[in-house]
Design an enzyme around this catalytic site. Sequence first.
Site, short mmCIF file in Angstrom:
data_model
loop_
_atom_site.label_atom_id
_atom_site.label_comp_id
_atom_site.label_asym_id
_atom_site.label_seq_id
_atom_site.Cartn_x
_atom_site.Cartn_y
_atom_site.Cartn_z
N ARG A 57 65.71 76.33 -16.69
CA ARG A 57 65.21 77.79 -15.96
C ARG A 57 66.27 78.60 -15.55
NH1 ARG A 57 60.37 78.52 -14.69
NH2 ARG A 57 61.13 79.89 -12.82
N ARG B 207 56.18 78.24 -11.44
CA ARG B 207 57.42 78.98 -11.37
C ARG B 207 57.69 79.99 -12.05
NH1 ARG B 207 62.21 74.68 -11.09
NH2 ARG B 207 63.06 76.24 -9.86
N PRO B 208 57.08 81.20 -11.42
CA PRO B 208 57.08 82.55 -12.06
C PRO B 208 58.36 83.10 -11.82
CG PRO B 208 55.80 82.59 -10.01
CD PRO B 208 56.35 81.33 -10.20
N ARG C 106 71.01 65.97 -15.68
CA ARG C 106 71.06 67.49 -15.46
C ARG C 106 71.85 67.85 -14.26
NH1 ARG C 106 65.81 70.12 -15.03
NH2 ARG C 106 67.38 71.40 -14.15
N CYS D 17 57.26 74.43 -15.35
CA CYS D 17 58.10 73.47 -15.24
C CYS D 17 57.28 72.05 -14.79
CB CYS D 17 59.30 73.57 -14.28
SG CYS D 17 59.06 73.63 -12.46
N LYS E 246 75.83 72.08 -8.56
CA LYS E 246 75.20 72.50 -10.01
C LYS E 246 74.40 74.03 -9.50
CE LYS E 246 70.58 71.40 -11.06
NZ LYS E 246 70.06 72.49 -11.44
N ASN E 247 73.71 74.15 -8.51
CA ASN E 247 73.04 75.44 -8.30
C ASN E 247 74.16 76.59 -8.02
OD1 ASN E 247 70.86 74.09 -8.95
ND2 ASN E 247 69.85 74.25 -6.91
N ASP F 8 64.75 70.78 -2.62
CA ASP F 8 65.46 69.72 -3.61
C ASP F 8 65.86 68.46 -3.08
OD1 ASP F 8 65.21 71.56 -5.46
OD2 ASP F 8 67.19 72.19 -5.24
N ASP G 134 58.52 86.82 -11.68
CA ASP G 134 58.11 87.96 -11.47
C ASP G 134 58.99 89.16 -10.36
OD1 ASP G 134 57.05 86.18 -9.75
OD2 ASP G 134 55.74 87.62 -8.68
#
Length: 418
Positions: A92, A121-122, A396, A116, A22-23, A304, A124
């Site tokens: 995200r 979870r920025p 997901r 989340c 997935k990632n 994860d 920046d």
Amino acid sequence: MDALRIEGGARLEGRVKISGSKNAVLPILCATLLAPGNYRFDNVPLLRDVTTLCSLLRTLGVRSSREGETLLIDSTAAVPNEAHYDLVRTMRASVYVLGPLLARFGHARVSLPGGCAWGPRPIDLHLKAMEALGATIRLDHGTIDAAGAPLHGGEIDFPISSVGATGNAVMAAVLAEGETVIRNAAREPEINAVCDFLTDMGAKIKGIGESELTIEGVSELHPADHVVIPDRIEAGTYLVAGAITGGDLHLQGIEESHLTATIEAIQRTGSQIETEGEGIRIRAGSEISPVRFETRPYPGFATDMQAQLMTLLLLARGTSEIVETIFPDRFKHVPELARMGGDIRVEGNRAVVEGVSSLTGAPVMASDLRASAALVLAGLVAGGTTEVTRVYHIDRGYERIEEKLAGLGARIWRVTQA
Ligand code: UD1
């Protein structure tokens, strides 16, 4: 709304095929925005996040069609429309369209993802990377408005290792004018896969797999075909399923080198894991030993996999300790595991797990993707019935989880609740 009902206690045995990552596939699909044309992707997992991303890409003029594990993408008519909040907030990873849109069209509008389930979870670092490449960033009513045509090469020094920011920076830099150096780049296999795919599209990237990437911008890229790498987190989850049920499983379609930290941690708990044929075999030990581990950027132990390994340690003989260094608040699974009899104490970013002799089935609620996997794992071994609600979280990121587990002997069903 669907739920998963599990009757615990079955020993898992047999072969399971691990799906595509997935990632890895999410940023790679976004990279098709960089060059117009037709692409073919194989080993694409059937997941809700992939469907969500295809919906987002459709709003940007990119068409997709799917046949089994093959996904065809046509980005000929891509346009830099805004990536809207209704899609971005559900996933995200949507922020991965920022770099490609900006690089190709000189302009991008992407809704700010927000927090989340387990923390703020920025993004920046994504934005700073775009600025280092010459973009001007403005926040406009909750939407990131980025402009910069053309982007130019720059120096990006990440203060912490970020998978998403590295992916976005690389996808922006490949079409920038001149050279970009990214320091403290994430080295996750999914980032290497993105870089390999971009290289196949004509990008010039040096240092793939290392923490310093040097990118020589090119004026144009071209479409390429791609086979998605195996999902190391799904594989790790099935390893825990084998270990926790006293099972004997053969995982196929994996990349063992991506699993080193996970394999090592599960071996320390007492299971045997060996290469066998084109996969790996796990044989659970007679008891579970407690361990101490901390989550780290790759090649360290993946955040994860933290919730799933915690579930295994609930049943260890003794006290385990987990330190979460990536997302200090990522312990949403703890109260639900406690409802099933787990004995866990959280102090800041540290969890202390006192092993118990058994878990009991209970109705529990999935709060996020990996937390829900942990609840399913606990249900496999708990006495009686566990019902995991809000199962859309698990859809997901885990392809047909109930079918795969049932194929290994688990008593698990998807039920539709009123
Ligand atoms: C990705 C993965 C996610 C995984 C995480 C860490 C995808 C789609 N998601 O998420 O499954 O849990 O890597 O391996 O691949 N940070 C900042 N500012 C930023 C970006 C990140 O401070 O702009 C911080 C985060 O709060 C965190 C750390 O950096 O503490 C690492 O996060 P990051 O690697 O960026 O995670 P994601 O890419 O969001």
